[in-house]
Design an enzyme around this catalytic site. Sequence first.
Site, PDB file in Angstrom:
ATOM      1  N   ASP A  30       0.821  -1.220   0.000  1.00  0.00           N
ATOM      2  CA  ASP A  30       0.000   0.000   0.000  1.00  0.00           C
ATOM      3  C   ASP A  30       0.852   1.266   0.000  1.00  0.00           C
ATOM      4  OD1 ASP A  30      -2.315   1.490   0.102  1.00  0.00           O
ATOM      5  OD2 ASP A  30      -2.466   1.404   2.285  1.00  0.00           O
ATOM      6  N   GLY A  31       0.326   2.307  -0.600  1.00  0.00           N
ATOM      7  CA  GLY A  31       0.970   3.628  -0.512  1.00  0.00           C
ATOM      8  C   GLY A  31       1.566   4.127  -1.815  1.00  0.00           C
ATOM      9  N   GLY A  33       0.066   5.376  -4.441  1.00  0.00           N
ATOM     10  CA  GLY A  33      -0.563   6.627  -4.874  1.00  0.00           C
ATOM     11  C   GLY A  33      -0.014   7.816  -4.094  1.00  0.00           C
ATOM     12  N   TRP A  35       2.798   8.015  -2.516  1.00  0.00           N
ATOM     13  CA  TRP A  35       4.224   8.204  -2.857  1.00  0.00           C
ATOM     14  C   TRP A  35       4.337   9.105  -4.084  1.00  0.00           C
ATOM     15  CZ3 TRP A  35       7.344   7.376  -7.055  1.00  0.00           C
ATOM     16  CH2 TRP A  35       8.721   7.338  -6.841  1.00  0.00           C
ATOM     17  N   ARG A  43      -0.351   8.967 -10.277  1.00  0.00           N
ATOM     18  CA  ARG A  43      -0.396   7.776  -9.416  1.00  0.00           C
ATOM     19  C   ARG A  43       0.250   6.563 -10.067  1.00  0.00           C
ATOM     20  NH1 ARG A  43      -3.952   7.499  -5.258  1.00  0.00           N
ATOM     21  NH2 ARG A  43      -4.248   5.305  -5.689  1.00  0.00           N
ATOM     22  N   HIS A  47       2.781   3.243  -8.867  1.00  0.00           N
ATOM     23  CA  HIS A  47       2.629   1.793  -9.082  1.00  0.00           C
ATOM     24  C   HIS A  47       3.860   1.224  -9.775  1.00  0.00           C
ATOM     25  CE1 HIS A  47      -1.361   1.983  -7.549  1.00  0.00           C
ATOM     26  NE2 HIS A  47      -1.856   2.684  -8.556  1.00  0.00           N
ATOM     27  N   SER A  75      -7.261  -5.679  -5.864  1.00  0.00           N
ATOM     28  CA  SER A  75      -8.431  -6.218  -5.161  1.00  0.00           C
ATOM     29  C   SER A  75      -9.663  -6.192  -6.066  1.00  0.00           C
ATOM     30  CB  SER A  75      -8.708  -5.396  -3.892  1.00  0.00           C
ATOM     31  OG  SER A  75      -9.317  -4.167  -4.241  1.00  0.00           O
ATOM     32  N   ASN A  78     -10.613  -2.697  -6.622  1.00  0.00           N
ATOM     33  CA  ASN A  78      -9.724  -1.758  -7.336  1.00  0.00           C
ATOM     34  C   ASN A  78     -10.203  -1.407  -8.749  1.00  0.00           C
ATOM     35  OD1 ASN A  78      -6.640  -3.007  -5.827  1.00  0.00           O
ATOM     36  ND2 ASN A  78      -7.899  -1.258  -5.239  1.00  0.00           N
ATOM     37  N   ARG A  81     -11.262   2.235  -9.614  1.00  0.00           N
ATOM     38  CA  ARG A  81     -10.306   3.346  -9.815  1.00  0.00           C
ATOM     39  C   ARG A  81     -10.434   3.903 -11.225  1.00  0.00           C
ATOM     40  NH1 ARG A  81      -5.042   2.489  -6.156  1.00  0.00           N
ATOM     41  NH2 ARG A  81      -6.178   1.871  -4.303  1.00  0.00           N
ATOM     42  N   GLU A 217      -0.087 -12.529  13.001  1.00  0.00           N
ATOM     43  CA  GLU A 217       0.498 -11.333  13.624  1.00  0.00           C
ATOM     44  C   GLU A 217       0.549 -10.217  12.580  1.00  0.00           C
ATOM     45  OE1 GLU A 217       1.426 -11.015  16.823  1.00  0.00           O
ATOM     46  OE2 GLU A 217       0.737 -13.066  17.174  1.00  0.00           O
TER      47      GLU A 217
END
Length: 250
Positions: A30-31, A33, A35, A43, A47, A75, A78, A81, A217
Amino acid sequence: MALFGKKKDALPAPSLEDIVLPVHVGIIMDGNGRWAKKRGLPRKLGHREGAQVFRTITRYCSKIGIKYLTVYAFSTENWKRPEDEVGALMGLFKSYLQEALDDFQDDDIVVRFIGDKSGFSPELQKLMDDNIEISKDRKGMVLNIAMNYGSRDEIVRAVKNISEEVREGKLDAGSIDAQTISDHLYTAGQPDPDLIIRPSGEYRISNFMLWQSAYTEFVIMNKLWPDFRTADLDEALQIYSQRNRRYGGV
Ligand code: FPP
């Protein structure tokens, strides 16, 4: 870096040689976009960077002895988008899956996909099938790429398939248990993830491996995926190794 549960006076992290590695690691990449946005870029360039990090981290996981790696690439949600962004992601999947045919050979990586392949173009579906076929007899790490994947969708499919087996008399409804559900998921036959890493600082599961993560975890890292490096993975593994897993016991 903000680390969930890290104490200020915690002991120095053990080196990788001294820790018990998780067998199965999941990563929510994730992240991308954000960035790109931080740099005033479209965007899709986030990617592009993220895809390079995917390749580096995958090879690194295989090298250090992780047995299963599941990455969340696209996903079921997605598709909402903008067309331009979805198109850029499809282009990246094509070029990386083309490269993966050779690229992951040296690392002996078995490539699998979880999700509904039928949503992709025939060309992309063929590349997915080619990767599965070419890598199926390899002996190294299993890489699950989650594409057009949603965990609720996965569970609904499992329930439908189980119902069908009951209807056809292949399965006795009274014998259905948790293992039956696991056996009908895309990840059938694989161990549940021990550790799920989410970069970018978001505290969400986003429809990723809901059933499989009952006792997983979680490590949330305050780094955007394109900035994620092998040292960050080491850090997540070290945090994991200091957790006390009780599986509901004491
Ligand atoms: C989430 O970041 C990331 C994605 C939806 C795409 C992830 C895909 C890759 C890294 C390419 C991987 C390539 C292969 C071949 C598996 P975001 O766009 O939601 O970021 P944001 O939350 O900052 O907007």
